[in-house]
Motif scaffolding. Structure first.
Motif, mmCIF file in Angstrom:
data_model
loop_
_atom_site.group_PDB
_atom_site.id
_atom_site.type_symbol
_atom_site.label_atom_id
_atom_site.label_comp_id
_atom_site.label_asym_id
_atom_site.label_seq_id
_atom_site.Cartn_x
_atom_site.Cartn_y
_atom_site.Cartn_z
ATOM 1 N N THR A 106 83.538 21.955 69.648
ATOM 2 C CA THR A 106 82.433 22.544 70.396
ATOM 3 C C THR A 106 81.368 23.097 69.450
ATOM 4 O OG1 THR A 106 83.324 24.785 70.445
ATOM 5 C CG2 THR A 106 84.083 23.272 72.147
ATOM 6 N N LEU A 107 80.163 23.262 69.977
ATOM 7 C CA LEU A 107 79.066 23.790 69.170
ATOM 8 C C LEU A 107 79.354 25.201 68.687
ATOM 9 C CD1 LEU A 107 75.982 22.595 71.270
ATOM 10 C CD2 LEU A 107 77.100 21.427 69.373
ATOM 11 N N ILE A 108 80.043 25.986 69.511
ATOM 12 C CA ILE A 108 80.267 27.385 69.145
ATOM 13 C C ILE A 108 81.269 27.535 68.011
ATOM 14 C CG2 ILE A 108 79.702 28.199 71.458
ATOM 15 C CD1 ILE A 108 82.709 28.602 71.919
ATOM 16 N N GLY A 109 81.921 26.459 67.632
ATOM 17 C CA GLY A 109 82.866 26.534 66.527
ATOM 18 C C GLY A 109 82.216 26.519 65.153
ATOM 19 N N TYR A 110 80.893 26.437 65.125
ATOM 20 C CA TYR A 110 80.166 26.296 63.865
ATOM 21 C C TYR A 110 79.039 27.313 63.761
ATOM 22 C CZ TYR A 110 82.826 22.020 63.875
ATOM 23 O OH TYR A 110 83.859 21.134 63.926
ATOM 24 N N ASP A 111 78.863 27.841 62.565
ATOM 25 C CA ASP A 111 77.872 28.886 62.336
ATOM 26 C C ASP A 111 76.602 28.364 61.656
ATOM 27 O OD1 ASP A 111 80.770 30.646 61.422
ATOM 28 O OD2 ASP A 111 79.625 31.014 63.257
ATOM 29 N N TYR A 112 76.719 27.284 60.950
ATOM 30 C CA TYR A 112 75.596 26.775 60.167
ATOM 31 C C TYR A 112 75.401 25.290 60.471
ATOM 32 C CZ TYR A 112 76.657 31.057 57.656
ATOM 33 O OH TYR A 112 76.915 32.366 57.336
ATOM 34 N N TRP A 113 74.127 24.912 60.545
ATOM 35 C CA TRP A 113 73.767 23.538 60.905
ATOM 36 C C TRP A 113 72.718 22.982 59.955
ATOM 37 C CZ3 TRP A 113 75.978 20.921 65.048
ATOM 38 C CH2 TRP A 113 76.808 21.691 65.861
ATOM 39 N N GLY A 114 72.800 21.687 59.711
ATOM 40 C CA GLY A 114 71.755 21.005 58.984
ATOM 41 C C GLY A 114 70.620 20.601 59.910
ATOM 42 N N GLN A 115 69.622 19.932 59.336
ATOM 43 C CA GLN A 115 68.432 19.569 60.095
ATOM 44 C C GLN A 115 68.582 18.226 60.796
ATOM 45 O OE1 GLN A 115 68.800 18.940 56.939
ATOM 46 N NE2 GLN A 115 68.074 16.834 56.707
ATOM 47 N N GLY A 116 69.607 17.475 60.444
ATOM 48 C CA GLY A 116 69.883 16.197 61.085
ATOM 49 C C GLY A 116 69.307 15.006 60.343
ATOM 50 N N THR A 117 69.937 13.855 60.552
ATOM 51 C CA THR A 117 69.452 12.601 59.995
ATOM 52 C C THR A 117 69.564 11.527 61.077
ATOM 53 O OG1 THR A 117 69.655 11.051 58.129
ATOM 54 C CG2 THR A 117 71.708 11.953 58.996
ATOM 55 N N GLN A 118 68.530 10.705 61.195
ATOM 56 C CA GLN A 118 68.467 9.727 62.267
ATOM 57 C C GLN A 118 69.279 8.480 61.910
ATOM 58 O OE1 GLN A 118 66.713 9.764 65.405
ATOM 59 N NE2 GLN A 118 67.932 7.908 65.730
ATOM 60 N N VAL A 119 70.099 8.046 62.840
ATOM 61 C CA VAL A 119 70.816 6.772 62.723
ATOM 62 C C VAL A 119 70.399 5.911 63.906
ATOM 63 C CG1 VAL A 119 73.068 5.635 62.831
ATOM 64 C CG2 VAL A 119 72.784 7.739 61.486
ATOM 65 N N THR A 120 69.906 4.718 63.601
ATOM 66 C CA THR A 120 69.488 3.792 64.649
ATOM 67 C C THR A 120 70.229 2.473 64.455
ATOM 68 O OG1 THR A 120 67.286 4.797 64.732
ATOM 69 C CG2 THR A 120 67.549 2.620 65.733
ATOM 70 N N VAL A 121 70.910 2.043 65.499
ATOM 71 C CA VAL A 121 71.676 0.797 65.451
ATOM 72 C C VAL A 121 71.026 -0.197 66.401
ATOM 73 C CG1 VAL A 121 73.942 -0.268 65.683
ATOM 74 C CG2 VAL A 121 73.758 2.137 64.999
ATOM 75 N N SER A 122 70.551 -1.293 65.845
ATOM 76 C CA SER A 122 69.893 -2.308 66.664
ATOM 77 C C SER A 122 70.896 -3.357 67.130
ATOM 78 C CB SER A 122 68.774 -2.967 65.868
ATOM 79 O OG SER A 122 69.303 -3.653 64.750
ATOM 80 N N SER A 123 70.635 -3.904 68.314
ATOM 81 C CA SER A 123 71.557 -4.905 68.883
ATOM 82 C C SER A 123 71.168 -6.320 68.478
ATOM 83 C CB SER A 123 71.568 -4.787 70.398
ATOM 84 O OG SER A 123 70.262 -4.949 70.905
#
Length: 123
Positions: A106-123
């Motif tokens: 769950t989200l509440i199990g974590y105190d610190y987060w990164g800014q994220g990185t985009q992953v795109t998978v094309s078909s």
């Protein structure tokens, strides 16, 4: 305080692979359990994988089990997410997070987060 920076995202064809990295700085990295979450457009952020501070325990969402592998290198203060056999439905922004290890799915199990990185998978 822990700072997290993800990298390794990009565009890949279905069936391909990517390896995400998350570099941590701040407090003692091995004291923290680490998780990967993802958020697709219009959807809630969801749990992907978790690894304990020592690396001895891992957990995965059913949707990625057998395709993704989480690992960590405490000497390098880095956690990884190896993603194989990628599917278009894996397309999302992927976030790493650090926490105590409780309620790891769950989200509440974590105190610190990164800014994220985009992953795109094309078909």
């Amino acid at each position: 305080q822990v700072q997290l920076v993800e990298s390794g995202g990009g565009l890949v064809q279905a069936g391909g692979s990517l390896r995400l990295s998350c570099a941590a700085s701040g407090r003692t990295f091995s004291n923290y359990a680490m998780g990967w979450f993802r958020q697709a457009p219009g959807k809630e952020r969801e749990f992907v994988a978790h690894i304990s501070g020592s690396g001895g325990s891992t957990y995965y969402a059913d949707s990625v089990k057998g395709r993704f592998t989480i690992s960590r290198d405490n000497a390098k203060n880095t956690v990884y997410l190896q993603m194989n056999s990628l599917k278009p439905e894996d397309t999302a922004v992927y976030y790493c997070a650090a926490g105590s290890g409780s309620y790891y799915y769950t989200l509440i199990g974590y105190d610190y987060w990164g800014q994220g990185t985009q992953v795109t998978v094309s078909s």
